[in-house]
Write an enzyme that holds these catalytic residues in place. Structure first.
Site, PDB file in Angstrom:
ATOM      1  N   ASP A  85     -50.560 -76.079  -7.399  1.00 56.19           N
ATOM      2  CA  ASP A  85     -51.290 -75.790  -6.160  1.00 56.19           C
ATOM      3  C   ASP A  85     -51.363 -74.274  -5.954  1.00 56.19           C
ATOM      4  O   ASP A  85     -51.886 -73.814  -4.954  1.00 56.19           O
ATOM      5  CB  ASP A  85     -50.566 -76.424  -4.955  1.00 56.19           C
ATOM      6  CG  ASP A  85     -49.252 -75.705  -4.670  1.00 56.19           C
ATOM      7  OD1 ASP A  85     -48.534 -75.380  -5.628  1.00 56.19           O
ATOM      8  OD2 ASP A  85     -48.963 -75.446  -3.489  1.00 56.19           O
ATOM      9  N   GLU A 142     -43.312 -85.088  -7.840  1.00 54.12           N
ATOM     10  CA  GLU A 142     -42.610 -84.896  -6.564  1.00 54.12           C
ATOM     11  C   GLU A 142     -43.215 -83.709  -5.782  1.00 54.12           C
ATOM     12  O   GLU A 142     -43.495 -83.814  -4.598  1.00 54.12           O
ATOM     13  CB  GLU A 142     -41.114 -84.659  -6.801  1.00 54.12           C
ATOM     14  CG  GLU A 142     -40.281 -85.931  -6.849  1.00 54.12           C
ATOM     15  CD  GLU A 142     -39.859 -86.332  -8.257  1.00 54.12           C
ATOM     16  OE1 GLU A 142     -40.328 -85.717  -9.231  1.00 54.12           O
ATOM     17  OE2 GLU A 142     -39.054 -87.291  -8.378  1.00 54.12           O
ATOM     18  N   ASP A 179     -42.898 -72.932 -12.109  1.00 59.06           N
ATOM     19  CA  ASP A 179     -42.517 -71.812 -11.240  1.00 59.06           C
ATOM     20  C   ASP A 179     -43.564 -70.702 -11.349  1.00 59.06           C
ATOM     21  O   ASP A 179     -43.895 -70.274 -12.461  1.00 59.06           O
ATOM     22  CB  ASP A 179     -41.136 -71.261 -11.662  1.00 59.06           C
ATOM     23  CG  ASP A 179     -40.020 -72.276 -11.414  1.00 59.06           C
ATOM     24  OD1 ASP A 179     -40.288 -73.278 -10.716  1.00 59.06           O
ATOM     25  OD2 ASP A 179     -38.906 -72.081 -11.926  1.00 59.06           O
TER      26      ASP A 179
HETATM   27  N1  SAH Z   1     -42.647 -80.861 -12.413  1.00 59.67           N
HETATM   28  C1  SAH Z   1     -41.882 -81.155 -11.208  1.00 59.67           C
HETATM   29  C2  SAH Z   1     -41.022 -79.967 -10.781  1.00 59.67           C
HETATM   30  C3  SAH Z   1     -41.776 -78.694 -10.496  1.00 59.67           C
HETATM   31  S1  SAH Z   1     -40.722 -77.325 -10.018  1.00 59.67           S
HETATM   32  C4  SAH Z   1     -42.821 -81.553 -10.087  1.00 59.67           C
HETATM   33  O1  SAH Z   1     -44.023 -81.272 -10.185  1.00 59.67           O
HETATM   34  O2  SAH Z   1     -42.359 -82.162  -9.127  1.00 59.67           O
HETATM   35  C5  SAH Z   1     -40.552 -76.508 -11.557  1.00 59.67           C
HETATM   36  C6  SAH Z   1     -39.406 -77.053 -12.353  1.00 59.67           C
HETATM   37  O3  SAH Z   1     -39.420 -76.437 -13.625  1.00 59.67           O
HETATM   38  C7  SAH Z   1     -38.031 -76.780 -11.752  1.00 59.67           C
HETATM   39  O4  SAH Z   1     -37.276 -77.960 -11.721  1.00 59.67           O
HETATM   40  C8  SAH Z   1     -37.421 -75.743 -12.697  1.00 59.67           C
HETATM   41  O5  SAH Z   1     -36.018 -75.840 -12.800  1.00 59.67           O
HETATM   42  C9  SAH Z   1     -38.103 -76.088 -14.000  1.00 59.67           C
HETATM   43  N2  SAH Z   1     -38.235 -74.967 -14.926  1.00 59.67           N
HETATM   44  C10 SAH Z   1     -38.727 -73.747 -14.631  1.00 59.67           C
HETATM   45  N3  SAH Z   1     -38.691 -72.941 -15.712  1.00 59.67           N
HETATM   46  C11 SAH Z   1     -38.177 -73.675 -16.720  1.00 59.67           C
HETATM   47  C12 SAH Z   1     -37.879 -73.401 -18.085  1.00 59.67           C
HETATM   48  N4  SAH Z   1     -38.095 -72.179 -18.598  1.00 59.67           N
HETATM   49  N5  SAH Z   1     -37.343 -74.374 -18.841  1.00 59.67           N
HETATM   50  C13 SAH Z   1     -37.099 -75.594 -18.308  1.00 59.67           C
HETATM   51  N6  SAH Z   1     -37.344 -75.924 -17.022  1.00 59.67           N
HETATM   52  C14 SAH Z   1     -37.886 -74.983 -16.235  1.00 59.67           C
END
Ligand code: SAH
Length: 214
Positions: free
Chosen positions: A154, A192, A118
Site C-alpha cells: 500500500d 494480515e 518493509d
Molecule cells: N507479508 C506479511 C507481513 C508484512 S510486514 C503481510 O503482508 O501481512 C514485512 C515482514 O517482512 C515482517 O514480518 C518482517 O519481519 C519481514 N522481513 C523484512 N525484511 C526481511 C528480510 N530481509 N528477510 C526476511 N524477512 C523480512
C-alpha cells in the site's frame, strides 16, 4: 516480558524441525528432497504471520511453498497455524533474505511473493528494500526461466521505487494495478497487513514481473 516471549518462540521453533527450518549456518537446503516430489516451489519473503502462504498452500496442493520470515516473534504465529493443521506442501524458513543465495540452489524457485515488504523510507536504507536491484540480481539467479515475482504493497513510495528498479533491470512488468481490490485481478488472497490497510481505506498496489531471458 518481551524477552520471555521471544525465548518461548525460539524453543517452539527448535522443537519442530520438520515444519520449520531455523537457519543457523547458511547451509544449502535440498527443498526438492524435503518435499519429496517435483512440484514447483513458490516462496514468500517476509511472510509475517503467514495467513497468505498458508491459504495458498491449502488451495494448491500441487505447488510447494516456503514461507520465509526473519523474526521469531512473527514466524511462530505461522508455526501455530501449521501445528494446528500441518500441510505437506508448506515449509517455514526462519532467515533473513540477505542469505537467500546460500540456502536455495540456482534455478530452484518458480515464483517469489513479496507482500507489504518493509518500505525503508530513508534513502540511505534503500539497499534493504526487497525490490532493490541487488535483491533482483539474487532472485534472477535463483528463479527458473520465465517465472514471476508477485509484489503487493500500500506504500506509494515503495511501489514507485520498485517499478523503477524493475524497469531499470532486464525485467518486464507483466501486470500492474494501482487499486487491486477494484481491478480485474482474480483470486487475490489477502495478507494480515492487507486486511489492516483495507480497513484504513488505503489502496493496494500490485505488480507481477518476469526476468528477460538473455
Ligand atoms: N507479508 C506479511 C507481513 C508484512 S510486514 C503481510 O503482508 O501481512 C514485512 C515482514 O517482512 C515482517 O514480518 C518482517 O519481519 C519481514 N522481513 C523484512 N525484511 C526481511 C528480510 N530481509 N528477510 C526476511 N524477512 C523480512
Amino acid at each position: 516480558m518481551r524477552l520471555r516471549f521471544v525465548e518461548g518462540a525460539k524453543e517452539l521453533i527448535q522443537a519442530n524441525p520438520e515444519l520449520i527450518i531455523n537457519n543457523v549456518d547458511n547451509k544449502m537446503v535440498n527443498f526438492r528432497k524435503l518435499f519429496d516430489n517435483n512440484f514447483p516451489i513458490h516462496i514468500e519473503i517476509g511472510m509475517g504471520k503467514g495467513k497468505f502462504i498458508y491459504e495458498l498452500a491449502k488451495n494448491n496442493p500441487t505447488i510447494n511453498y516456503v514461507g520465509i520470515e526473519k523474526f521469531d516473534s512473527a514466524i511462530v504465529k505461522a508455526l501455530d497455524k501449521v501445528l494446528e493443521n500441518p500441510l505437506k506442501n508448506l515449509l517455514l524458513l526462519r532467515m533473513d533474505a540477505t542469505y537467500l543465495k546460500y540456502l536455495f540452489e540456482e534455478r530452484s524457485i518458480d515464483r517469489i511473493y513479496l507482500n507489504f515488504s518493509d518500505p525503508w523510507p530513508k534513502a540511505r536504507h534503500a539497499k534493504r528494500r526487497l525490490t532493490h536491484q541487488n535483491f533482483l540480481k539474487v532472485y534472477q539467479k535463483l528463479m527458473t526461466i520465465n517465472s514471476e515475482i508477485h509484489f503487493k504493497t500500500d506504500n506509494t513510495d515503495l511501489f514507485n521505487f520498485s517499478v523503477e528498479e524493475i524497469r531499470n533491470y532486464p525485467m518486464r512488468i507483466t501486470y500492474l494495478t494501482g487499486d487491486l481490490h477494484h481491478s480485474d485481478f482474480e483470486g487475490n488472497i489477502t495478507t494480515e497487513f492487507e486486511e489492516k490497510f483495507i480497513k484504513q481505506g488505503n489502496l493496494i498496489y500490485k505488480l507481477t514481473a518476469k526476468f528477460k531471458e538473455a
